[in-house]
Write a protein that holds these residues in place. Structure first.
Motif, PDB file in Angstrom:
ATOM      1  N   LEU A 172       0.853  -1.203   0.000  1.00 52.77           N
ATOM      2  CA  LEU A 172       0.000   0.000   0.000  1.00 52.77           C
ATOM      3  C   LEU A 172       0.887   1.250   0.000  1.00 52.77           C
ATOM      4  CD1 LEU A 172      -2.619  -1.132   2.683  1.00 52.77           C
ATOM      5  CD2 LEU A 172      -2.889  -1.140   0.183  1.00 52.77           C
ATOM      6  N   PRO A 173       1.198   1.773  -1.175  1.00 55.39           N
ATOM      7  CA  PRO A 173       2.118   2.924  -1.225  1.00 55.39           C
ATOM      8  C   PRO A 173       1.588   4.132  -0.465  1.00 55.39           C
ATOM      9  CG  PRO A 173       1.106   2.516  -3.386  1.00 55.39           C
ATOM     10  CD  PRO A 173       0.760   1.358  -2.516  1.00 55.39           C
ATOM     11  N   GLU A 174       0.270   4.262  -0.382  1.00 56.64           N
ATOM     12  CA  GLU A 174      -0.278   5.416   0.350  1.00 56.64           C
ATOM     13  C   GLU A 174       0.157   5.393   1.817  1.00 56.64           C
ATOM     14  OE1 GLU A 174      -1.992   3.281  -1.443  1.00 56.64           O
ATOM     15  OE2 GLU A 174      -3.361   4.303  -2.834  1.00 56.64           O
ATOM     16  N   TYR A 175       0.259   4.190   2.375  1.00 63.45           N
ATOM     17  CA  TYR A 175       0.694   4.058   3.772  1.00 63.45           C
ATOM     18  C   TYR A 175       2.159   4.445   3.910  1.00 63.45           C
ATOM     19  CZ  TYR A 175       2.441   1.563   7.916  1.00 63.45           C
ATOM     20  OH  TYR A 175       3.086   1.230   9.094  1.00 63.45           O
ATOM     21  N   ARG A 176       3.004   3.963   3.042  1.00 62.18           N
ATOM     22  CA  ARG A 176       4.441   4.237   3.160  1.00 62.18           C
ATOM     23  C   ARG A 176       4.741   5.721   2.904  1.00 62.18           C
ATOM     24  NH1 ARG A 176       6.905   2.058  -0.760  1.00 62.18           N
ATOM     25  NH2 ARG A 176       5.214   0.880  -1.724  1.00 62.18           N
ATOM     26  N   GLU A 177       3.968   6.312   1.999  1.00 60.05           N
ATOM     27  CA  GLU A 177       4.255   7.713   1.654  1.00 60.05           C
ATOM     28  C   GLU A 177       3.687   8.711   2.669  1.00 60.05           C
ATOM     29  OE1 GLU A 177       2.572   8.003  -2.184  1.00 60.05           O
ATOM     30  OE2 GLU A 177       4.066   6.682  -3.088  1.00 60.05           O
ATOM     31  N   ASN A 178       2.559   8.368   3.258  1.00 58.40           N
ATOM     32  CA  ASN A 178       1.868   9.344   4.119  1.00 58.40           C
ATOM     33  C   ASN A 178       1.841   8.968   5.592  1.00 58.40           C
ATOM     34  OD1 ASN A 178       0.611  11.239   2.012  1.00 58.40           O
ATOM     35  ND2 ASN A 178       0.005   9.218   1.273  1.00 58.40           N
ATOM     36  N   GLY A 179       2.033   7.696   5.891  1.00 62.73           N
ATOM     37  CA  GLY A 179       1.892   7.265   7.274  1.00 62.73           C
ATOM     38  C   GLY A 179       0.428   7.092   7.644  1.00 62.73           C
ATOM     39  N   LEU A 186      -7.651  11.823   6.810  1.00 66.03           N
ATOM     40  CA  LEU A 186      -8.062  12.358   5.512  1.00 66.03           C
ATOM     41  C   LEU A 186      -9.063  11.408   4.857  1.00 66.03           C
ATOM     42  CD1 LEU A 186      -4.607  13.599   4.131  1.00 66.03           C
ATOM     43  CD2 LEU A 186      -6.377  14.917   5.313  1.00 66.03           C
ATOM     44  N   ARG A 187     -10.212  11.964   4.560  1.00 63.73           N
ATOM     45  CA  ARG A 187     -11.282  11.144   3.983  1.00 63.73           C
ATOM     46  C   ARG A 187     -10.843  10.496   2.673  1.00 63.73           C
ATOM     47  NH1 ARG A 187     -16.667  14.298   2.946  1.00 63.73           N
ATOM     48  NH2 ARG A 187     -15.977  15.263   4.870  1.00 63.73           N
ATOM     49  N   HIS A 188      -9.961  11.201   2.004  1.00 67.03           N
ATOM     50  CA  HIS A 188      -9.463  10.735   0.711  1.00 67.03           C
ATOM     51  C   HIS A 188      -8.854   9.329   0.793  1.00 67.03           C
ATOM     52  CE1 HIS A 188      -7.774  11.271  -3.257  1.00 67.03           C
ATOM     53  NE2 HIS A 188      -6.570  11.012  -2.807  1.00 67.03           N
ATOM     54  N   TYR A 189      -8.306   8.996   1.987  1.00 67.52           N
ATOM     55  CA  TYR A 189      -7.603   7.712   2.141  1.00 67.52           C
ATOM     56  C   TYR A 189      -8.395   6.710   2.985  1.00 67.52           C
ATOM     57  CZ  TYR A 189      -3.548  10.348   0.482  1.00 67.52           C
ATOM     58  OH  TYR A 189      -2.680  11.096  -0.258  1.00 67.52           O
ATOM     59  N   ASP A 191     -10.399   4.236   2.505  1.00 71.65           N
ATOM     60  CA  ASP A 191     -10.352   2.807   2.187  1.00 71.65           C
ATOM     61  C   ASP A 191      -9.019   2.186   2.581  1.00 71.65           C
ATOM     62  OD1 ASP A 191     -12.862   3.056   1.225  1.00 71.65           O
ATOM     63  OD2 ASP A 191     -12.279   3.163  -0.903  1.00 71.65           O
ATOM     64  N   VAL A 192      -7.942   2.900   2.277  1.00 66.43           N
ATOM     65  CA  VAL A 192      -6.613   2.368   2.622  1.00 66.43           C
ATOM     66  C   VAL A 192      -6.473   2.279   4.132  1.00 66.43           C
ATOM     67  CG1 VAL A 192      -4.133   2.642   2.254  1.00 66.43           C
ATOM     68  CG2 VAL A 192      -5.735   3.553   0.578  1.00 66.43           C
TER      69      VAL A 192
ATOM     70  N   ARG B 402       0.525  11.492  -7.586  1.00 68.43           N
ATOM     71  CA  ARG B 402      -0.081  10.350  -6.904  1.00 68.43           C
ATOM     72  C   ARG B 402      -1.383  10.735  -6.203  1.00 68.43           C
ATOM     73  NH1 ARG B 402       5.611   8.723  -4.380  1.00 68.43           N
ATOM     74  NH2 ARG B 402       5.718  10.980  -4.542  1.00 68.43           N
ATOM     75  N   VAL B 403      -1.598  12.033  -6.089  1.00 64.91           N
ATOM     76  CA  VAL B 403      -2.861  12.493  -5.503  1.00 64.91           C
ATOM     77  C   VAL B 403      -3.934  12.479  -6.596  1.00 64.91           C
ATOM     78  CG1 VAL B 403      -4.002  14.442  -4.385  1.00 64.91           C
ATOM     79  CG2 VAL B 403      -1.618  13.921  -3.872  1.00 64.91           C
ATOM     80  N   ALA B 404      -5.135  12.154  -6.215  1.00 67.49           N
ATOM     81  CA  ALA B 404      -6.212  12.021  -7.198  1.00 67.49           C
ATOM     82  C   ALA B 404      -6.342  13.288  -8.046  1.00 67.49           C
ATOM     83  CB  ALA B 404      -7.528  11.736  -6.478  1.00 67.49           C
TER      84      ALA B 404
END
Lengths: 415, 467
Positions: A172-179, A186-189, A191-192, B402-404
């Motif tokens: 899950l790159p979103e986790y590694r990049e953002n923590g 953030l509602r945007h994430y 699902d992750v 990478r952001v939507a």
């Protein structure tokens, strides 16, 4: 959901996880919350006020706790963190006790987490317990990447946990990049976030269902090998009768209602919130307050005695404006408000010791043991902010300016 | 030869107990103070100003009043006996034998200086003999033997000679195999053999020794890390943390703000004499708070440190100029909230220009910064032209690919201001990514003192630009 209990009678309840994280006091003023009569507020059995707890950590804890409860069909909290510290118990004891029961050590890694000494105390206490009981501590510790940490700033001793934290969700790159914090808020994430949360819950449950580590004797967090990485930078003192201050003062204003003497309590609380504190006597307090944020815990009895108020004012009059008194009052003493206000008035009206604007010194007060932690953290934060605002910039050496023989206008220099 | 384990345990416990009271440099002062038989504040002051001038003067009093010393009365203090050998060992390991000799010379001269009318001949002779024992051990032995023969006629009793022989023997031990590293090895060995009831005490000894200035803490880390399941790995980790914390470039959580926020008010009439107060632009304040909250988490600032600075938080008063100057010189990132008003504001242009002159540089060893330290953010989209060249040359902030796409589009079309006041769900995502950009730059850049602005530049810039 019922919070986990602190007493030894709770041995039969399995504490699934202990949440270790870097405590950060709110950036904005904590005491902005209006004070209301105690009778009009709901009395909580737990100590740490929501006002000083990180709302993002609180949301994550609640989400995880709820998920584990759902999966295991428990109706009590499965984890422990500061919000569950029982009122009237020394927070250090409560945390030590929880660490002696917890099955999994869940740590929220961030730059502050790796920097502050208190989380390391918690981590080491858990490791010692696991080792003493013959378990591999690394198998029972679950590091999570709370905020991104540049790899080249991680100390060698922390690299293994850093790698483990990243490995939690390599796919899950979103986790590694953002923590996880960003995913949590953030509602945007969303699902992750749920995916990572599910993994953490499943991992904790799996570890507990495989082996339950028995409760052991609690290790006193305050007595673990000293591993502080910062020299003390926040000076605390206790002013009791006759303004004779003793750094090891046994003054214990809330004896029987709160665990430890006030100096110990302040020291531990300040360290928990990442202040690198040191308790000193009043002479050293006066000497070092010029270069450090400084807070004095004041026994209100000295303000009632003869010239006590004047002596307190004289003491502070020679100190920089960020050196502040915190009057330690009690719920059944209605006179403390007036004393603190009077002290504030006297300190404000005292002639300044240096030319230039003389901002008012703030005299805070504690209303009682229930109010102690929140007001103390607020006072620590305000004192440090006042130091940074009024002292830090003006104490700096001149930047690129050079001494001048002509004696030109230097009123605007930093030096 | 090593110091007996009981003594090293006591010494370690003492050092442990004062760790919160004295810093590592103050321990180095204690090293220096361990040579004299006893020390008074004047001698300690001379030791500090001669050998450790960087230490603040209050370190002297703090050290004398710490549990490391015993107060003998009459202004004299003595290092606790169980600590002396360990501190002497640290002195030689950390500063070399030459420094020990220099302190001996100072001790001899100081004793000469205060000897006139000295009321304590035993102490005076002991100080002289200590100095001689370092500078010429054979001569010290000869003097001691001769004086002992003449003892009935000298004002020195038998216990004095016994004590001095032990004292001189400790120096000969210093010249032999007693080193901090040997003590550390012995302590590690004791830790490995300790029963569980002794484990904590043995751990404390190892940490105290490894934390001493001059000790090779990597010995402990390597020795204790070897066995993957050894209980001592914990302490290896703690020691490694201590080692890394003393790196000169370990600057996580410095007190200087990470960023400076430059913005224009709807009617920008700020003057050099005093920034406006009491007319807070709420959206800017809200955005600033949100950004600060993220940046402090990402950078790891200590509680109470503001991660950014904006003139919202500057009080009226004489120090605001100092703070602005300090921030422009030390903030690593300049965040400009671009709007049509921003382009028209001479104040904002001046802030931009000043920061450009004190431009941070890439830190050695850091990953390459992908962007410059000036980060223009679209606060309100600018449709007018021409845009000033200085702004055209800097890449506008946009969340990365990478952001939507919908988040990026919303930001570029409406700007952060409209996202904020309209309650757009994308606002927080954009602020988070901006905070990450600031954090990346903070870690990758450092300020260059060579380019620092001075107060005159600040004053003249605002005088020139003020309407």
């Amino acid at each position: 959901m019922t919070p986990p209990t602190h007493g030894m009678d709770s041995q039969s309840e399995v504490l699934y996880f202990f949440l270790s994280y870097a405590r950060l006091a709110p950036l904005t003023e904590v005491s902005a919350t209006p004070r209301v009569p105690r009778l009009l507020t709901a009395q909580s059995d737990t100590g740490s006020s929501d006002a000083i707890l990180d709302p993002d950590v609180r949301k994550f804890f609640d989400d995880l706790d709820g998920e584990i409860a759902r999966l295991t069909r428990r109706n009590t909290a499965s984890g422990f963190y500061d919000r569950h510290i029982p009122f009237a118990v020394d927070p250090c004891d409560a945390l030590s006790h929880a660490l002696s029961r917890a099955q999994v050590f869940l740590s929220l890694h961030s730059p502050s987490y790796l920097r502050n000494s208190w989380p390391r105390r918690e981590r080491n206490a858990f490791r010692i317990r696991m080792i003493d009981q013959g378990h591999d501590p690394d198998a029972r510790m679950l590091p999570v990447l709370w905020t991104p940490i540049p790899s080249w700033t991680v100390r060698p001793a922390d690299l293994r946990q850093y790698d483990q934290a990243n490995a939690l969700a390599l796919d899950l790159p979103e986790y590694r990049e953002n923590g996880l914090r960003a995913l949590c808020v953030l509602r945007h994430y969303e699902d992750v976030y749920r995916q990572v949360l599910d993994r953490i819950a499943a991992r904790i449950i799996q570890l507990v269902e495989t082996t339950v580590v028995p409760q052991s004797q609690a290790l006193d967090l305050d007595r673990l090998p000293e591993i502080a990485t910062d020299d003390p930078s926040f000076i605390l003192t206790v002013l009791t009768d006759a303004l004779e201050s003793d750094p090891l003062s046994p003054w214990h204003p809330y004896r029987g209602r709160q665990g430890v003497p006030i100096a110990d309590y302040a020291l531990r609380t300040a360290e928990r919130f990442g202040f690198a504190p040191q308790v000193v006597d009043c002479e050293e307090f006066a000497d070092r307050s010029a270069r450090n944020p400084a807070l004095a815990l004041v026994d209100p009895r000295i303000l009632r005695r003869g010239d006590g108020m004047e002596r307190l004012c004289r003491f502070f009059q020679g100190l920089p404006v960020w050196a502040s008194p915190l009057v330690i009052g009690d719920e059944d003493d209605a006179t403390v408000d007036g004393l603190a206000a009077h002290a504030q008035e006297m300190l404000s009206s005292a002639p300044p010791v240096a030319p230039g604007p003389s901002p008012n010194r703030v005299v805070e007060r504690v209303d009682g043991p229930r109010d102690l932690e929140q007001t103390l953290v607020s006072a620590l934060t305000k004192t440090r902010q006042a130091y940074l605002r009024h002292g830090f910039y003006d104490c700096l050496p001149p930047l690129a300016s050079r001494p001048r023989l002509s004696g030109g206008d230097s009123s605007s220099t930093c030096g | 030869m090593t110091i007996p384990s009981l003594a090293i345990g006591k010494a370690a416990a003492l050092l442990q107990s004062v760790r919160r009271r004295i810093s590592a440099p103050a321990v180095e002062l204690a090293y220096h103070a361990s040579l004299p038989v006893a020390i008074d504040p004047d001698l300690l002051h001379l030791v500090r100003v001669n050998f450790l001038p960087g230490l603040p003067y209050e370190a002297e009093a703090r050290l004398l009043l710490s549990p490391l010393f015993e107060d003998l009365g009459d202004g004299l203090y003595e290092i606790r006996p169980e600590l002396r050998n360990l501190l002497l060992t640290g002195l030689r390991d950390r500063f070399g034998w030459k420094r020990v000799r220099q302190i001996a010379i100072l001790l001899e001269k100081y004793t000469d200086h205060v000897a006139v009318g000295h009321a304590n001949p035993e102490l005076e002779q002991a100080q002289r003999l200590t100095a001689l024992g370092v500078l010429n051990p054979e001569a010290a032995e000869r003097w001691l033997a001769a004086a002992a023969t003449d003892a009935p006629s000298a004002p020195l009793g038998h216990p004095w000679f016994v004590a001095m022989r032990q004292h001189l023997a400790s120096f000969s031990g210093q010249a032999s195999a007693t080193t901090l590293d040997n003590e550390l090895r012995a302590a590690i060995d004791r830790l490995k053999r300790a029963h569980s009831s002794e484990k904590h005490s043995a751990l404390r000894t190892v940490t105290a020794l490894a934390a001493l200035p001059g000790a090779d803490a990597s010995l402990a880390v390597n020795a204790l890390s070897g066995d993957a399941h050894a209980p001592d790995r914990l302490i290896a980790q703690a020691i490694a943390v201590n080692m890394e914390a003393t790196r000169p470039d370990a600057d996580l959580g410095a007190d200087a703000p990470a960023f400076f926020l430059s913005y224009a008010r709807a009617s920008d009439r700020r003057t050099e004499s005093a920034p406006e107060i009491g007319t807070v632009d709420n959206p800017v304040e809200r955005f600033y708070d949100d950004l600060c909250d993220h940046v402090r988490q990402l950078v790891g600032f200590r509680t109470g440190t503001l991660p950014g600075l904006v003139d919202l938080s500057m009080d009226a008063g004489f120090e605001w100029r100092s703070r602005l100057l300090y921030t422009l010189n030390n903030a690593r990132v300049f965040v400009a909230l671009l709007s049509p008003d921003y382009l028209d504001s001479p104040w904002c242009r001046t802030e931009w220009e000043l920061f450009s002159r004190a431009h941070p540089e890439r830190r050695a060893g850091a990953e390459p910064a992908r962007h410059k330290a000036i980060v223009p953010v679209t606060w309100i989209p600018i449709s007018q032209s021409p845009i000033p060249t200085a702004i055209q040359e800097v890449q506008l902030f946009t969340p990365d690919n990478r952001v939507a796409a919908e988040v990026r589009r919303d930001y570029l079309a409406n700007g952060l201001y409209r996202q904020l006041v309209s309650g757009s769900p994308h606002y927080r995502t954009v602020v988070w990514h901006l905070a990450r950009r600031i954090s990346d730059l903070y870690h990758a850049l450092e300020v260059s003192p060579d380019r620092a602005l001075n107060p005159d530049q600040l004053r003249s810039a605002f005088v020139r630009k003020s309407p």
